[in-house]
Design a protein around this motif. Structure first.
Motif, PDB file in Angstrom:
ATOM      1  N   VAL A  43       0.826  -1.213   0.000  1.00 19.66           N
ATOM      2  CA  VAL A  43       0.000   0.000   0.000  1.00 19.66           C
ATOM      3  C   VAL A  43       0.857   1.258   0.000  1.00 19.66           C
ATOM      4  CG1 VAL A  43      -1.711   1.301   1.314  1.00 19.66           C
ATOM      5  CG2 VAL A  43      -1.908  -1.184   1.128  1.00 19.66           C
ATOM      6  N   SER A  44       1.994   1.216   0.706  1.00 18.95           N
ATOM      7  CA  SER A  44       2.813   2.415   0.857  1.00 18.95           C
ATOM      8  C   SER A  44       3.789   2.626  -0.295  1.00 18.95           C
ATOM      9  CB  SER A  44       3.583   2.350   2.174  1.00 18.95           C
ATOM     10  OG  SER A  44       4.469   1.239   2.175  1.00 18.95           O
ATOM     11  N   ALA A  45       3.923   1.663  -1.193  1.00 23.06           N
ATOM     12  CA  ALA A  45       4.880   1.791  -2.292  1.00 23.06           C
ATOM     13  C   ALA A  45       4.474   2.932  -3.220  1.00 23.06           C
ATOM     14  CB  ALA A  45       4.967   0.487  -3.079  1.00 23.06           C
ATOM     15  N   GLY A  46       5.457   3.708  -3.647  1.00 26.28           N
ATOM     16  CA  GLY A  46       5.168   4.796  -4.576  1.00 26.28           C
ATOM     17  C   GLY A  46       4.840   4.296  -5.975  1.00 26.28           C
ATOM     18  N   LEU A  47       5.405   3.135  -6.333  1.00 24.44           N
ATOM     19  CA  LEU A  47       5.138   2.518  -7.627  1.00 24.44           C
ATOM     20  C   LEU A  47       4.628   1.113  -7.396  1.00 24.44           C
ATOM     21  CD1 LEU A  47       5.264   2.242 -10.725  1.00 24.44           C
ATOM     22  CD2 LEU A  47       7.662   1.571 -10.479  1.00 24.44           C
ATOM     23  N   LEU A  48       3.431   0.833  -7.875  1.00 24.80           N
ATOM     24  CA  LEU A  48       2.866  -0.510  -7.801  1.00 24.80           C
ATOM     25  C   LEU A  48       2.721  -1.040  -9.217  1.00 24.80           C
ATOM     26  CD1 LEU A  48       1.683  -2.847  -6.207  1.00 24.80           C
ATOM     27  CD2 LEU A  48      -0.545  -1.716  -6.324  1.00 24.80           C
ATOM     28  N   VAL A  49       3.365  -2.158  -9.501  1.00 28.17           N
ATOM     29  CA  VAL A  49       3.345  -2.758 -10.825  1.00 28.17           C
ATOM     30  C   VAL A  49       2.439  -3.981 -10.791  1.00 28.17           C
ATOM     31  CG1 VAL A  49       4.735  -3.841 -12.636  1.00 28.17           C
ATOM     32  CG2 VAL A  49       5.675  -1.926 -11.315  1.00 28.17           C
ATOM     33  N   LEU A  50       1.356  -3.928 -11.545  1.00 31.64           N
ATOM     34  CA  LEU A  50       0.470  -5.084 -11.670  1.00 31.64           C
ATOM     35  C   LEU A  50       1.070  -6.038 -12.702  1.00 31.64           C
ATOM     36  CD1 LEU A  50      -3.057  -3.390 -11.732  1.00 31.64           C
ATOM     37  CD2 LEU A  50      -1.653  -4.073  -9.771  1.00 31.64           C
ATOM     38  N   ILE A  51       1.051  -7.324 -12.392  1.00 35.93           N
ATOM     39  CA  ILE A  51       1.613  -8.338 -13.275  1.00 35.93           C
ATOM     40  C   ILE A  51       0.574  -9.435 -13.469  1.00 35.93           C
ATOM     41  CG2 ILE A  51       3.470 -10.015 -13.617  1.00 35.93           C
ATOM     42  CD1 ILE A  51       5.183  -8.356 -11.678  1.00 35.93           C
ATOM     43  N   GLY A  52       0.217  -9.699 -14.715  1.00 40.09           N
ATOM     44  CA  GLY A  52      -0.756 -10.755 -14.960  1.00 40.09           C
ATOM     45  C   GLY A  52      -1.025 -10.923 -16.439  1.00 40.09           C
ATOM     46  N   ALA A  53      -1.466 -12.107 -16.797  1.00 40.34           N
ATOM     47  CA  ALA A  53      -1.794 -12.399 -18.188  1.00 40.34           C
ATOM     48  C   ALA A  53      -3.023 -11.612 -18.622  1.00 40.34           C
ATOM     49  CB  ALA A  53      -2.049 -13.897 -18.358  1.00 40.34           C
ATOM     50  N   ALA A  54      -3.237 -11.527 -19.909  1.00 37.60           N
ATOM     51  CA  ALA A  54      -4.461 -10.920 -20.430  1.00 37.60           C
ATOM     52  C   ALA A  54      -5.664 -11.646 -19.831  1.00 37.60           C
ATOM     53  CB  ALA A  54      -4.481 -11.019 -21.952  1.00 37.60           C
ATOM     54  N   GLY A  55      -6.661 -10.893 -19.403  1.00 37.35           N
ATOM     55  CA  GLY A  55      -7.854 -11.494 -18.833  1.00 37.35           C
ATOM     56  C   GLY A  55      -7.734 -11.840 -17.362  1.00 37.35           C
ATOM     57  N   ALA A  56      -6.598 -11.496 -16.738  1.00 38.77           N
ATOM     58  CA  ALA A  56      -6.403 -11.834 -15.322  1.00 38.77           C
ATOM     59  C   ALA A  56      -7.204 -10.931 -14.391  1.00 38.77           C
ATOM     60  CB  ALA A  56      -4.924 -11.765 -14.967  1.00 38.77           C
ATOM     61  N   GLY A  57      -7.641  -9.771 -14.883  1.00 39.45           N
ATOM     62  CA  GLY A  57      -8.414  -8.853 -14.054  1.00 39.45           C
ATOM     63  C   GLY A  57      -7.640  -7.647 -13.577  1.00 39.45           C
ATOM     64  N   LYS A  58      -6.556  -7.319 -14.269  1.00 35.89           N
ATOM     65  CA  LYS A  58      -5.705  -6.198 -13.844  1.00 35.89           C
ATOM     66  C   LYS A  58      -6.457  -4.872 -13.849  1.00 35.89           C
ATOM     67  CE  LYS A  58      -2.803  -7.104 -17.084  1.00 35.89           C
ATOM     68  NZ  LYS A  58      -3.547  -8.287 -17.563  1.00 35.89           N
ATOM     69  N   SER A  59      -7.149  -4.578 -14.935  1.00 38.32           N
ATOM     70  CA  SER A  59      -7.842  -3.285 -15.030  1.00 38.32           C
ATOM     71  C   SER A  59      -8.976  -3.196 -14.024  1.00 38.32           C
ATOM     72  CB  SER A  59      -8.358  -3.071 -16.451  1.00 38.32           C
ATOM     73  OG  SER A  59      -7.278  -2.978 -17.358  1.00 38.32           O
ATOM     74  N   THR A  60      -9.671  -4.313 -13.787  1.00 35.07           N
ATOM     75  CA  THR A  60     -10.729  -4.333 -12.782  1.00 35.07           C
ATOM     76  C   THR A  60     -10.141  -4.053 -11.405  1.00 35.07           C
ATOM     77  OG1 THR A  60     -12.017  -5.910 -14.077  1.00 35.07           O
ATOM     78  CG2 THR A  60     -12.545  -5.733 -11.742  1.00 35.07           C
ATOM     79  N   LEU A  61      -9.024  -4.695 -11.101  1.00 37.22           N
ATOM     80  CA  LEU A  61      -8.370  -4.488  -9.814  1.00 37.22           C
ATOM     81  C   LEU A  61      -7.801  -3.081  -9.703  1.00 37.22           C
ATOM     82  CD1 LEU A  61      -7.671  -5.858  -7.182  1.00 37.22           C
ATOM     83  CD2 LEU A  61      -5.595  -6.749  -8.258  1.00 37.22           C
ATOM     84  N   ALA A  62      -7.264  -2.556 -10.794  1.00 39.00           N
ATOM     85  CA  ALA A  62      -6.681  -1.208 -10.779  1.00 39.00           C
ATOM     86  C   ALA A  62      -7.716  -0.155 -10.416  1.00 39.00           C
ATOM     87  CB  ALA A  62      -6.060  -0.889 -12.135  1.00 39.00           C
ATOM     88  N   ALA A  63      -8.989  -0.449 -10.672  1.00 37.55           N
ATOM     89  CA  ALA A  63     -10.049   0.505 -10.354  1.00 37.55           C
ATOM     90  C   ALA A  63     -10.198   0.719  -8.853  1.00 37.55           C
ATOM     91  CB  ALA A  63     -11.384   0.037 -10.946  1.00 37.55           C
ATOM     92  N   ALA A  64      -9.517  -0.104  -8.047  1.00 38.60           N
ATOM     93  CA  ALA A  64      -9.536   0.098  -6.598  1.00 38.60           C
ATOM     94  C   ALA A  64      -8.719   1.325  -6.192  1.00 38.60           C
ATOM     95  CB  ALA A  64      -9.001  -1.153  -5.885  1.00 38.60           C
ATOM     96  N   TRP A  65      -7.883   1.803  -7.100  1.00 39.83           N
ATOM     97  CA  TRP A  65      -7.092   3.013  -6.836  1.00 39.83           C
ATOM     98  C   TRP A  65      -7.727   4.206  -7.546  1.00 39.83           C
ATOM     99  CZ3 TRP A  65      -4.967  -1.771  -6.840  1.00 39.83           C
ATOM    100  CH2 TRP A  65      -4.066  -2.073  -5.794  1.00 39.83           C
ATOM    101  N   PRO A  66      -7.482   5.420  -7.082  1.00 38.36           N
ATOM    102  CA  PRO A  66      -8.003   6.599  -7.790  1.00 38.36           C
ATOM    103  C   PRO A  66      -7.514   6.605  -9.236  1.00 38.36           C
ATOM    104  CG  PRO A  66      -7.170   7.207  -5.620  1.00 38.36           C
ATOM    105  CD  PRO A  66      -6.766   5.782  -5.835  1.00 38.36           C
ATOM    106  N   ALA A  67      -8.389   6.986 -10.145  1.00 39.35           N
ATOM    107  CA  ALA A  67      -8.072   6.919 -11.577  1.00 39.35           C
ATOM    108  C   ALA A  67      -6.822   7.716 -11.925  1.00 39.35           C
ATOM    109  CB  ALA A  67      -9.262   7.423 -12.393  1.00 39.35           C
ATOM    110  N   ARG A  68      -6.575   8.817 -11.223  1.00 43.75           N
ATOM    111  CA  ARG A  68      -5.410   9.658 -11.543  1.00 43.75           C
ATOM    112  C   ARG A  68      -4.098   8.937 -11.254  1.00 43.75           C
ATOM    113  NH1 ARG A  68      -7.667  11.356  -6.867  1.00 43.75           N
ATOM    114  NH2 ARG A  68      -6.346  11.357  -4.993  1.00 43.75           N
TER     115      ARG A  68
END
Length: 199
Positions: A18-43
């Protein structure tokens, strides 16, 4: 990530993530990265697909990837230099794809963390199959070739917490889809081994 957003996503992360300044999502296509990314503010979310759309008017245009990456890198470095959190939403399944992100973090003195999505292969394939193919007159669509997706999945399955830390990540956790949202493995070494279902 706010507590409200965390509850909505069913995701509870350790402080090192949570405290990391850079969070890198790693996953195959269809893994749900964009859905999960929506948990953070869009900016805070830097989506490679969104940058493809910015530079080419088409989020699926693979020919625009180089230009999209250049634009994403410029925004990433600027935000990190201003101590603003960045969540990078892309497959990031190869060491090469992660290296420049870590270099940007290192150059700005930013702690980087990895969040590995361990979505089962069958689920990734099913989601991918539902994605639209190319529009008329277009070469690319949202659907990823199956052999590419399988290659991405294999690369993700081989990742370990120790290996990611050797690359330069300060922390790494794995998240697996669960009935209540996401189940997070807090123990970073090793990341759980994902097994591919029989083809």
């Amino acid at each position: 990530m706010s507590q409200d957003r965390a509850r909505a996503s069913g995701l509870v992360l350790p402080n090192a993530i949570v405290s990391a300044g850079l969070l890198v999502l790693i996953g195959a296509a269809g893994a749900g990265k964009s859905t999960l990314a929506a948990a953070w503010p869009a900016r805070q979310v830097l989506s490679l697909d969104a940058f493809r759309e910015m530079v080419s008017d088409d989020p699926c245009d693979q020919d625009a990837t180089a230009a999209a990456l250049a634009a994403l890198e410029a925004v990433l470095v600027a935000r990190l230099a201003m101590r603003r959190r960045c969540v990078v939403d892309a497959t990031n399944t190869t060491r090469e794809e992660r290296a420049w992100l870590l270099a940007a973090a290192d150059a700005t003195g930013t702690a980087a963390a990895a969040l590995v999505l361990r979505t089962p292969l069958a689920e990734c394939l099913a989601r991918n199959a539902l994605r639209p193919g190319p529009l008329p007159g277009r070469e690319f669509g949202r659907r990823v070739p199956e052999e590419v997706l399988r290659r991405q999945f294999t690369a993700v399955a081989a990742l370990t917490g120790a290996g990611l830390r050797d690359e330069g990540f300060a922390a790494a956790v794995a998240a697996t889809p669960a009935a209540t949202g996401w189940s997070v493995d807090m123990a970073p070494t090793p990341l759980p081994t994902a097994s591919a279902p029989a083809a």
